[in-house]
Design a protein around this motif. Sequence first.
Motif, PDB file in Angstrom:
ATOM      1  N   THR A 128       0.845  -1.200   0.000  1.00  0.00           N
ATOM      2  CA  THR A 128       0.000   0.000   0.000  1.00  0.00           C
ATOM      3  C   THR A 128       0.881   1.251   0.000  1.00  0.00           C
ATOM      4  OG1 THR A 128      -0.204  -0.219   2.421  1.00  0.00           O
ATOM      5  CG2 THR A 128      -1.992  -1.108   1.071  1.00  0.00           C
ATOM      6  N   THR A 129       1.308   1.709   1.167  1.00  0.00           N
ATOM      7  CA  THR A 129       2.140   2.903   1.231  1.00  0.00           C
ATOM      8  C   THR A 129       3.435   2.717   0.446  1.00  0.00           C
ATOM      9  OG1 THR A 129       1.243   3.414   3.415  1.00  0.00           O
ATOM     10  CG2 THR A 129       3.271   4.533   2.777  1.00  0.00           C
ATOM     11  N   GLY A 130       4.054   1.555   0.584  1.00  0.00           N
ATOM     12  CA  GLY A 130       5.311   1.321  -0.126  1.00  0.00           C
ATOM     13  C   GLY A 130       5.134   1.427  -1.629  1.00  0.00           C
ATOM     14  N   SER A 131       4.078   0.832  -2.154  1.00  0.00           N
ATOM     15  CA  SER A 131       3.804   0.895  -3.591  1.00  0.00           C
ATOM     16  C   SER A 131       3.498   2.323  -4.022  1.00  0.00           C
ATOM     17  CB  SER A 131       2.631  -0.026  -3.936  1.00  0.00           C
ATOM     18  OG  SER A 131       2.327   0.033  -5.306  1.00  0.00           O
ATOM     19  N   SER A 132       2.727   3.051  -3.214  1.00  0.00           N
ATOM     20  CA  SER A 132       2.387   4.439  -3.547  1.00  0.00           C
ATOM     21  C   SER A 132       3.622   5.329  -3.541  1.00  0.00           C
ATOM     22  CB  SER A 132       1.348   4.978  -2.561  1.00  0.00           C
ATOM     23  OG  SER A 132       0.088   4.372  -2.782  1.00  0.00           O
ATOM     24  N   LEU A 133       4.535   5.088  -2.607  1.00  0.00           N
ATOM     25  CA  LEU A 133       5.765   5.874  -2.566  1.00  0.00           C
ATOM     26  C   LEU A 133       6.604   5.677  -3.823  1.00  0.00           C
ATOM     27  CD1 LEU A 133       6.879   5.447   1.166  1.00  0.00           C
ATOM     28  CD2 LEU A 133       6.156   7.571   0.047  1.00  0.00           C
ATOM     29  N   THR A 134       6.754   4.421  -4.236  1.00  0.00           N
ATOM     30  CA  THR A 134       7.498   4.143  -5.467  1.00  0.00           C
ATOM     31  C   THR A 134       6.848   4.838  -6.652  1.00  0.00           C
ATOM     32  OG1 THR A 134       8.254   2.009  -4.621  1.00  0.00           O
ATOM     33  CG2 THR A 134       8.288   2.306  -7.009  1.00  0.00           C
ATOM     34  N   ASP A 135       5.532   4.732  -6.729  1.00  0.00           N
ATOM     35  CA  ASP A 135       4.771   5.350  -7.809  1.00  0.00           C
ATOM     36  C   ASP A 135       4.955   6.864  -7.799  1.00  0.00           C
ATOM     37  OD1 ASP A 135       2.911   5.195  -9.969  1.00  0.00           O
ATOM     38  OD2 ASP A 135       1.284   5.759  -8.621  1.00  0.00           O
ATOM     39  N   TRP A 136       4.899   7.470  -6.609  1.00  0.00           N
ATOM     40  CA  TRP A 136       5.049   8.928  -6.499  1.00  0.00           C
ATOM     41  C   TRP A 136       6.441   9.375  -6.928  1.00  0.00           C
ATOM     42  CZ3 TRP A 136       2.581  13.320  -6.348  1.00  0.00           C
ATOM     43  CH2 TRP A 136       3.320  14.485  -6.047  1.00  0.00           C
ATOM     44  N   HIS A 137       7.460   8.706  -6.445  1.00  0.00           N
ATOM     45  CA  HIS A 137       8.822   9.118  -6.787  1.00  0.00           C
ATOM     46  C   HIS A 137       9.050   9.062  -8.298  1.00  0.00           C
ATOM     47  CE1 HIS A 137       9.836   9.610  -2.679  1.00  0.00           C
ATOM     48  NE2 HIS A 137       9.933   8.338  -2.367  1.00  0.00           N
ATOM     49  N   GLU A 138       8.515   8.033  -8.941  1.00  0.00           N
ATOM     50  CA  GLU A 138       8.646   7.928 -10.398  1.00  0.00           C
ATOM     51  C   GLU A 138       7.876   9.047 -11.089  1.00  0.00           C
ATOM     52  OE1 GLU A 138       7.270   4.008 -11.262  1.00  0.00           O
ATOM     53  OE2 GLU A 138       9.108   3.015 -10.540  1.00  0.00           O
ATOM     54  N   ALA A 139       6.679   9.349 -10.589  1.00  0.00           N
ATOM     55  CA  ALA A 139       5.863  10.403 -11.191  1.00  0.00           C
ATOM     56  C   ALA A 139       6.492  11.778 -10.995  1.00  0.00           C
ATOM     57  CB  ALA A 139       4.457  10.373 -10.581  1.00  0.00           C
TER      58      ALA A 139
END
Length: 352
Positions: A128-139
């Motif tokens: 959840t948070t871990g996946s969202s963080l990865t997604d955010w950093h890439e975005a």
Amino acid sequence: MKTAIILFNLGGPDGPDAVKPFRVNLFSDKAIIRAPIFIRFWLSRLIAASSAKQAAANYELMGGKSPLLDLTQQQASALEAELGGEVKTFIAMRYWHPFAKEAAEQVKAWNPDRILLLPLYPQFSTTTTGSSLTDWHEAAAAAGLAKPTTILCCYFDDPDYVASIAVLVDRGIAEAKAALPSGTRLRLLFSAHGLPESIVTAGDPYQAQVEANTEAVMARLADRDVEHLVCYQSRATPQKWLAPSTIEAIEQAGRDQVAVLLVPIAFVSDHIETLVELDIENRELAAHHKVPGYFRAAVPNADPAFIRALAGLARRALTHGPGLCSAVNGRVCDAKHKDCPWTRYRTEQNAP
């Protein structure tokens, strides 16, 4: 200072045509389906197709779409009002619009002085948070967005957050007892979204944080002697998942002839897993197994006490400054949880 607060959440389909692509996005996430990309590509579509009709029917029960975005927008507006000043909230959903890419572009256009990443997941999980963080950093990288950023990893043990949940559970207990015949036993089922056991064994701290969150809530209840059990819902793959399942816990309540109050401990907003899975499907299951009473505690949504707790968390995190923080500033997970974000953060900080 101009402060952008990014609220992370799961997302949900905004209409019937979005149900299938939303589910494909969900099961394509490498944080959830931990398999090589070519297997994950095939498997995500297989899982999405295998229960497509049932999923569509469940969303129809909610008007053809998920209410999660509307509820998150209400939380975002309430948080802005509570914080005041030059604060603007943005929503980054993981599996449907508005995606992190859209949020990052909006944040760049607003041009804040600093950013706070605030997950609407009280307990940290890599899924959840871990996946969202990865997604955010890439975005953010793709948008050319580079601002001092504070990351709040979790807040399951924050006293104000715990107190806001305890009030809702106390209310649920009172309503259940008022509706039940005198002398009927009541059991609290703290139902969290499940995970495959393999993810927890690999070092994910989610289960430990859910259990700690539950005990913290129990310690704040008016009736601390009420029975309680942690269970896990929403199994989606054939792997062995965390146990007991919420279904198993309800079946056991039928055998024990004890009424149940479901407490969605890992959710802060209503969506398909509360409004359909708990309120409809599991209620029917309870009736089938002759559970003497079935009730559900409310989730916070935009409850003022919960919003005040989020605002307090935001203020303290921003005072901490850029980098990773928790509700208590430092690491809260046992060292055995190798997928705690503090392990990765420290590793990266110490890298040559």
